[in-house]
Design an enzyme around this catalytic site. Structure first.
Site, PDB file in Angstrom:
ATOM      1  N   LEU A  17       0.819  -1.214   0.000  1.00 13.46           N
ATOM      2  CA  LEU A  17       0.000   0.000   0.000  1.00 13.46           C
ATOM      3  C   LEU A  17       0.846   1.253   0.000  1.00 13.46           C
ATOM      4  CD1 LEU A  17      -2.685  -1.002   2.668  1.00 13.46           C
ATOM      5  CD2 LEU A  17      -2.987  -0.918   0.188  1.00 13.46           C
ATOM      6  N   GLY A  18       2.016   1.185   0.620  1.00 10.97           N
ATOM      7  CA  GLY A  18       2.872   2.366   0.711  1.00 10.97           C
ATOM      8  C   GLY A  18       4.239   1.990   1.212  1.00 10.97           C
ATOM      9  N   ARG A  19       5.168   2.922   1.013  1.00 15.47           N
ATOM     10  CA  ARG A  19       6.543   2.683   1.435  1.00 15.47           C
ATOM     11  C   ARG A  19       7.162   4.022   1.808  1.00 15.47           C
ATOM     12  NH1 ARG A  19      10.960  -1.089  -0.195  1.00 15.47           N
ATOM     13  NH2 ARG A  19      12.932   0.039  -0.075  1.00 15.47           N
ATOM     14  N   MET A  22      11.495   4.321   6.365  1.00 15.86           N
ATOM     15  CA  MET A  22      11.771   3.355   7.421  1.00 15.86           C
ATOM     16  C   MET A  22      11.030   2.044   7.236  1.00 15.86           C
ATOM     17  SD  MET A  22      11.238   3.767  11.554  1.00 15.86           S
ATOM     18  CE  MET A  22       9.463   3.538  11.560  1.00 15.86           C
ATOM     19  N   ALA A  23       9.823   2.089   6.704  1.00 19.73           N
ATOM     20  CA  ALA A  23       8.973   0.911   6.682  1.00 19.73           C
ATOM     21  C   ALA A  23       8.108   0.889   5.435  1.00 19.73           C
ATOM     22  CB  ALA A  23       8.094   0.884   7.934  1.00 19.73           C
ATOM     23  N   LYS A  40       2.530  -3.342   8.752  1.00 17.26           N
ATOM     24  CA  LYS A  40       3.679  -2.459   8.571  1.00 17.26           C
ATOM     25  C   LYS A  40       4.931  -3.210   8.972  1.00 17.26           C
ATOM     26  CE  LYS A  40       5.000   2.333   9.654  1.00 17.26           C
ATOM     27  NZ  LYS A  40       4.528   3.548  10.336  1.00 17.26           N
ATOM     28  N   ASP A 137       4.022  14.783  15.151  1.00 19.14           N
ATOM     29  CA  ASP A 137       4.157  14.892  13.690  1.00 19.14           C
ATOM     30  C   ASP A 137       2.775  14.965  13.037  1.00 19.14           C
ATOM     31  OD1 ASP A 137       5.614  15.156  11.359  1.00 19.14           O
ATOM     32  OD2 ASP A 137       5.840  13.003  11.030  1.00 19.14           O
TER      33      ASP A 137
END
Length: 496
Positions: A17-19, A22-23, A40, A137
């Protein structure tokens, strides 16, 4: 077709789904409970790095203690093997929708919708703060709006725990966050507390209303300097249709001094709901502004709000003069702290990893040891440099590292394209941030384009031009077409 990766004999990793740096996050199926989840995992490059492991563990610990409908839930944590490497993982609630960053690509929101979303973020923060966790954040990319219109706050990876004696880091006292949403105390490298999140929420609300953050600049240092010394324009000066009551809420949340801001997330939320008509008038910003030293008289017939602004302006003069007097000192502090901190510096044996590329393998290893770190040789790469000259390191140059951390040096295999031309990497299917970073690392300049898609997750790269594998001049542009949710999906909150 390859069978899906099975993590910990339980979670089928269906697709990425995403990158991030860090992960990476995968859509997954929990075989035991028969439900869709998001998994994750720490990137394999960082799996043996104690700094990344600690940050990853902090996120799991922080969110696992929070159970609130506006916070993406954590179901499970552990370690499992992915592509032959044992990595830590976090199993989270799968949220179907789009991030506020995706939605802002279409421009600013209607004021009522922006206020409603911010109120949802503040509910999550009130719960988080009550349980001793400061997010640190808050930004559009870390807040999702589900297809049903529900707000979900995500990514507690740099969250910080509140101790009895004030704010204490769970790891190191580093300035961490995103420049456009940093509170003044974060920009100065000071300890943070719950009110720092409220400043960031004010920045978020400002951008939802106007389409732009309150401060912008050519560098992170320039933006941080403005957070400490500059007064933002009123939102109503940047976008039409914003009522003066909304200006009041935003400007109180963006006060430089913590004592002048809202003191709790609930206090700010109640003012927002008062503007929306959800709460009684006694909880409005007028009372809050008076309490923090901005005298605002009761409205009078025919021009009360203008008189309020004149009175507030007079009350602000003293504070503005103080800011100007402190400007020279603040400039020095911000430039020193922000420059070192945004590159990963800290005051607790944490520092920015310098760039060893261009040195020979033996020279780089000596430099790593001189820096108090432990070198190891990684796989060779094709980067156009002479054989055994360093192409890159893991973690990357500029990353935050602690004394004694292991630094993997990747030497050149002596091959690669002639200087001046590069091979365009194939970034289709990747998440936008990772794709843009890959292209920049290759020496190319990504240009963003968007296309509505119901099949790909928002932020996924659908196409690129030139295509992967083609030759291009170093520094030339690559157009990256990114998926965004269709308009019907973006408005799918039912008008709540």
């Amino acid at each position: 077709m390859n069978a899906p990766t099975l993590l910990a004999d339980r979670y089928e990793l269906v697709r990425q789904l995403g990158r991030g740096g860090m992960a990476q996050v995968h859509l997954a199926h929990d075989r035991r409970l028969g439900r869709t989840v998001a998994v994750k995992t720490l990137l394999s490059d960082h799996a043996q790095d104690t700094v990344f492991q600690q940050r990853f563990q902090r996120e799991a610990q922080a969110v696992a203690s929070l159970n609130h409908p506006a916070i993406a839930a954590v179901y499970d944590t552990g370690e499992g093997e992915v592509n032959g490497v044992v990595v830590p993982y976090i199993v989270m609630e799968y949220v179907e929708g789009a991030t506020l960053a995706d939605l802002l690509e279409r421009g600013p929101m209607m004021p009522e919708e922006a206020l409603r979303i911010c109120a949802g973020v503040l509910r999550a923060l009130a719960y988080s703060h009550e349980h001793g966790i400061v997010h640190r954040d808050i930004k559009p990319a870390n807040v999702m709006l589900t297809t049903e219109g529900q707000v979900k706050v995500m990514d507690f990876g740099i969250a910080r725990a509140m101790g009895a004696g004030g704010m204490t880091m769970t790891a190191t006292s580093t300035v961490i966050g995103t420049a456009h949403y940093l509170s003044p105390e974060q920009a100065r490298g000071e300890k943070v507390d719950a009110r720092s999140d409220l400043y960031s929420s004010g920045c978020l609300l400002y951008e939802l209303l106007t389409g732009r953050p309150p401060f912008d600049g050519e560098s992170a240092v320039a933006v941080a300097y403005q957070h400490v010394t500059a007064e933002p324009d009123l939102p109503s000066h940047r976008a039409a249709g914003i009522a003066s009551e909304i200006d009041d809420v935003v400007m109180v949340s963006l006060a430089k001094g913590r004592e002048e801001r809202y003191q709790t997330a609930d206090e700010m939320r109640l003012d927002i709901e008062a503007v929306l008509g959800y709460a009684p008038v006694p909880g409005t910003t007028t009372q809050r502004a008076t309490a923090v030293g901005h005298p605002v008289p009761a409205p009078t017939q025919g021009g009360g709000r203008a008189e309020q602004r004149a009175a507030r302006s007079a009350g602000d003069d003293r504070r503005k003069r103080a800011v100007l007097v402190a400007g020279a000192v603040a400039a020095v502090v911000v430039c020193i702290v922000a420059f070192t901190s945004f590159l990963g510096g800290s005051d607790d044996d944490t520092f920015a990893l310098r760039d060893y590329s261009g040195s020979s393998l033996s020279e780089a290893a000596d430099q790593v040891r001189e820096d108090g770190l432990s070198p190891e040789t990684g796989a060779t790469r094709s980067c156009g440099k002479p054989e055994k000259v360093i192409c890159a390191t893991s973690p990357e140059a500029g990353s935050q590292v602690t004394e004694g951390a292991t630094i993997t040096l990747h030497p050149s295999d002596g091959t690669g394209e002639a200087e001046g031309t590069v091979q365009v990497p194939d970034v289709t299917g990747e998440q936008e941030d990772a794709a843009m970073a890959t292209l920049r690392e290759t020496g190319l300049e990504p240009v963003r384009d968007t296309r509505e898609s119901t099949e790909a997750a928002p932020g996924t790269v659908l196409a690129q031009s030139p295509e992967g594998g083609e030759e291009a001049e170093a520094g030339s542009e690559v157009t990256v077409t990114v998926a965004v949710a269709p308009a019907a999906v973006l408005r799918g909150d039912g008008g709540g």
